[in-house]
Write an enzyme that holds these catalytic residues in place. Structure first.
Site, PDB file in Angstrom:
ATOM      1  N   GLY A  28       0.784  -1.233   0.000  1.00 18.43           N
ATOM      2  CA  GLY A  28       0.000   0.000   0.000  1.00 18.43           C
ATOM      3  C   GLY A  28       0.812   1.277   0.000  1.00 18.43           C
TER       4      GLY A  28
ATOM      5  N   HIS B  21       6.794   7.413   5.966  1.00 22.25           N
ATOM      6  CA  HIS B  21       5.810   8.193   6.723  1.00 22.25           C
ATOM      7  C   HIS B  21       5.028   7.283   7.651  1.00 22.25           C
ATOM      8  CE1 HIS B  21       4.266   7.071   2.742  1.00 22.25           C
ATOM      9  NE2 HIS B  21       3.100   6.872   3.316  1.00 22.25           N
TER      10      HIS B  21
ATOM     11  N   HIS C 157       1.462   6.901   9.253  1.00 28.41           N
ATOM     12  CA  HIS C 157       0.059   7.339   9.272  1.00 28.41           C
ATOM     13  C   HIS C 157      -0.405   7.346  10.733  1.00 28.41           C
ATOM     14  CE1 HIS C 157      -0.958   6.638   4.902  1.00 28.41           C
ATOM     15  NE2 HIS C 157       0.084   5.828   4.990  1.00 28.41           N
TER      16      HIS C 157
HETATM   17  P1  5GP Z   1       1.004   5.497   1.438  1.00 26.15           P
HETATM   18  O1  5GP Z   1      -0.038   5.007   0.462  1.00 26.15           O
HETATM   19  O2  5GP Z   1       2.331   5.711   0.730  1.00 26.15           O
HETATM   20  O3  5GP Z   1       1.153   4.677   2.689  1.00 26.15           O
HETATM   21  O4  5GP Z   1       0.503   6.913   1.953  1.00 26.15           O
HETATM   22  C1  5GP Z   1       0.637   8.074   1.195  1.00 26.15           C
HETATM   23  C2  5GP Z   1      -0.413   9.038   1.681  1.00 26.15           C
HETATM   24  O5  5GP Z   1      -0.088  10.317   1.193  1.00 26.15           O
HETATM   25  C3  5GP Z   1      -1.822   8.708   1.191  1.00 26.15           C
HETATM   26  O6  5GP Z   1      -2.681   8.494   2.306  1.00 26.15           O
HETATM   27  C4  5GP Z   1      -2.214   9.940   0.375  1.00 26.15           C
HETATM   28  O7  5GP Z   1      -3.569  10.302   0.532  1.00 26.15           O
HETATM   29  C5  5GP Z   1      -1.281  11.015   0.903  1.00 26.15           C
HETATM   30  N1  5GP Z   1      -0.946  12.047  -0.057  1.00 26.15           N
HETATM   31  C6  5GP Z   1      -0.583  11.861  -1.351  1.00 26.15           C
HETATM   32  N2  5GP Z   1      -0.312  13.044  -1.937  1.00 26.15           N
HETATM   33  C7  5GP Z   1      -0.513  14.005  -0.974  1.00 26.15           C
HETATM   34  C8  5GP Z   1      -0.392  15.434  -0.975  1.00 26.15           C
HETATM   35  O8  5GP Z   1      -0.038  16.074  -1.969  1.00 26.15           O
HETATM   36  N3  5GP Z   1      -0.694  16.072   0.183  1.00 26.15           N
HETATM   37  C9  5GP Z   1      -1.073  15.390   1.318  1.00 26.15           C
HETATM   38  N4  5GP Z   1      -1.340  16.129   2.404  1.00 26.15           N
HETATM   39  N5  5GP Z   1      -1.192  14.043   1.345  1.00 26.15           N
HETATM   40  C10 5GP Z   1      -0.906  13.364   0.218  1.00 26.15           C
END
Ligand code: 5GP
Ligand code: ZN
Length: 117
Positions: free
Chosen positions: A96, A103, A105
């Site tokens: 995911g 990061h 969450h």
């Molecule tokens: P991952 O899928 O990599 O664990 O989480 C990436 C997160 O970054 C996702 O929940 C997505 O909604 C968030 N995200 C992606 N692009 C942006 C952005 O430009 N600004 C913010 N604030 N969140 C973002």
């Protein structure tokens, strides 16, 4: 240290706007653009590390601990700690991960089922 192609490095540099929840010399936390819970914040290190897979014990133990204790402080400050919150680190596309800057969450403000999908 930073990666010019990385979305989250651009947020750290102020080139892309974000709603900041917390920041200090080592990390930045901002609200997710596509929240999966009433409160959904991402905690990132200022240093570019692509994922947990790239983190090293000799270099990053203290920084990773700092991300987690910061996540707990942010949860407390945003009022979601009392009812419980979840911290998640997705590592790799199949798990995911869509942004390759590590990061944490921080999700809360509603009941959260287990196991995750
Ligand atoms: P991952 O899928 O990599 O664990 O989480 C990436 C997160 O970054 C996702 O929940 C997505 O909604 C968030 N995200 C992606 N692009 C942006 C952005 O430009 N600004 C913010 N604030 N969140 C973002
Ligand atoms: Zn980055």
């Amino acid at each position: 240290m930073s990666n010019s192609d990385c979305l989250f490095c651009k947020i750290i540099a102020g080139q892309i706007p974000a709603k900041i929840a917390y920041q200090d010399d080592k990390c930045l936390a901002f609200h997710d653009i596509n929240p999966q819970a009433p409160t959904h914040v991402l905690v990132i290190p200022r240093e570019h590390i692509a994922s947990l897979k790239e983190a090293s014990a000799s270099l990053h133990n203290e920084l990773l601990g700092h991300l987690l204790t910061s996540a707990a402080k942010i949860a407390s400050d945003l009022g979601i700690a009392e009812d419980g919150f979840r911290t998640v680190i997705n590592t790799g596309a199949k798990a995911g991960q869509s942004v390759f800057h590590i990061h944490v969450h921080v999700l809360g403000g509603r009941g959260l089922a287990w196991p995750p999908g």
